[in-house]
Design an enzyme around this catalytic site. Sequence first.
Site, mmCIF file in Angstrom:
data_model
loop_
_atom_site.group_PDB
_atom_site.id
_atom_site.type_symbol
_atom_site.label_atom_id
_atom_site.label_comp_id
_atom_site.label_asym_id
_atom_site.label_seq_id
_atom_site.Cartn_x
_atom_site.Cartn_y
_atom_site.Cartn_z
ATOM 1 N N SER A 49 5.541 -2.340 -8.457
ATOM 2 C CA SER A 49 4.696 -1.496 -9.226
ATOM 3 C C SER A 49 3.465 -0.914 -8.225
ATOM 4 O O SER A 49 3.012 -0.064 -8.354
ATOM 5 C CB SER A 49 4.095 -2.031 -10.527
ATOM 6 N N TYR A 137 10.203 -14.685 -6.015
ATOM 7 C CA TYR A 137 10.519 -13.567 -6.934
ATOM 8 C C TYR A 137 12.010 -13.105 -6.443
ATOM 9 O O TYR A 137 12.315 -12.886 -5.437
ATOM 10 C CB TYR A 137 9.359 -12.389 -6.167
ATOM 11 N N LYS A 165 9.697 -15.632 -10.691
ATOM 12 C CA LYS A 165 9.997 -14.428 -11.479
ATOM 13 C C LYS A 165 11.221 -13.946 -11.239
ATOM 14 O O LYS A 165 11.415 -13.503 -10.230
ATOM 15 C CB LYS A 165 8.828 -13.331 -10.786
ATOM 16 N N GLY A 209 6.819 -4.006 -14.962
ATOM 17 C CA GLY A 209 6.386 -2.807 -14.400
ATOM 18 C C GLY A 209 6.040 -1.944 -15.473
ATOM 19 O O GLY A 209 5.210 -0.626 -15.165
#
Length: 302
Positions: A49, A137, A165, A209
């Site tokens: 993002s 991530y 994540k 996002g």
Amino acid sequence: MEHAKFKGIFPAFYACYDEVGEVSEEKTKQLVNYLYGKKVKGLYVGGSSGECIYQNLDERKQTLRYVAEEAKGKLTLIAHVGAPSTRDSIALAAYAEEQGYDALSSIPPIYFRLPERAIQKYWEDIMDATKLPFIIYNIPQTTGYQLSLDLFKKMMANEKVIGVKNSSMPVMDIERFKAAGKENTIVFNGPDEQFVAGRLMGADSGIGGTYAAMPELFLKANEFVTAGKFEEARAIQKEINDIIIALTSLEANMYAVIKESLKQRGLHIGSVREPLQAVSEHEIDKIKEITMKIEQSIAKYQ
């Protein structure tokens, strides 16, 4: 490690540009204050993002600094430091630590298809550069690598790794990572479209996002799940998904659409950087309809 500060709603922070497309200190801090006022738990800074792959190292450091100057001590700050080279990732990690961030995070190395031993070393090299905790991530739809349980377990053996994540689409991955983690492993739900499902399958928190486009809805969804109000949670997830489908239905990139929607509500943070596609004039009225839908949904749950 105080794991409680990583539990809650974490908007993935948007890149904020001025009129000529440069990173804007003023607009960055305006977005920080806007989200702080919505009572989110923290911010995930410098990820997808934040248009990280389209910014140079200095620009990414600027955003890390501007956010920290405004939010340090008020919000939990996670710095995404994934970059094309280990050298740049280490530089970003060290800078984030200097700025007072609470944790680091990174995607695996991109472009070349690397063996897992190289991915593990990349993450370990980042962790060795600072004293900060680390959050893996996993976003295979953009990186081309699906985090395996084998590598996840190897990573979790490092005391600095506190969670993952997870932005893969199968909700089962959340359950598997939660089950294979340590006692206090934090699993963040990644796909916004399945926030409620992710929480029910074991996710402790969410990073997304579209959160900043409608933080009130994700905060309320999280509240419903925590309270065991699952029918209400399912209903608000449907409204969220209707909005996400609308946000991604135009020619413009989703983040450009979100930024225009925020502009229509009084928050001007610029557009997106090419090759991401900006909003065209003929799309403005459609975005007004999306903005109205967001406002109506928020009003319903206030």
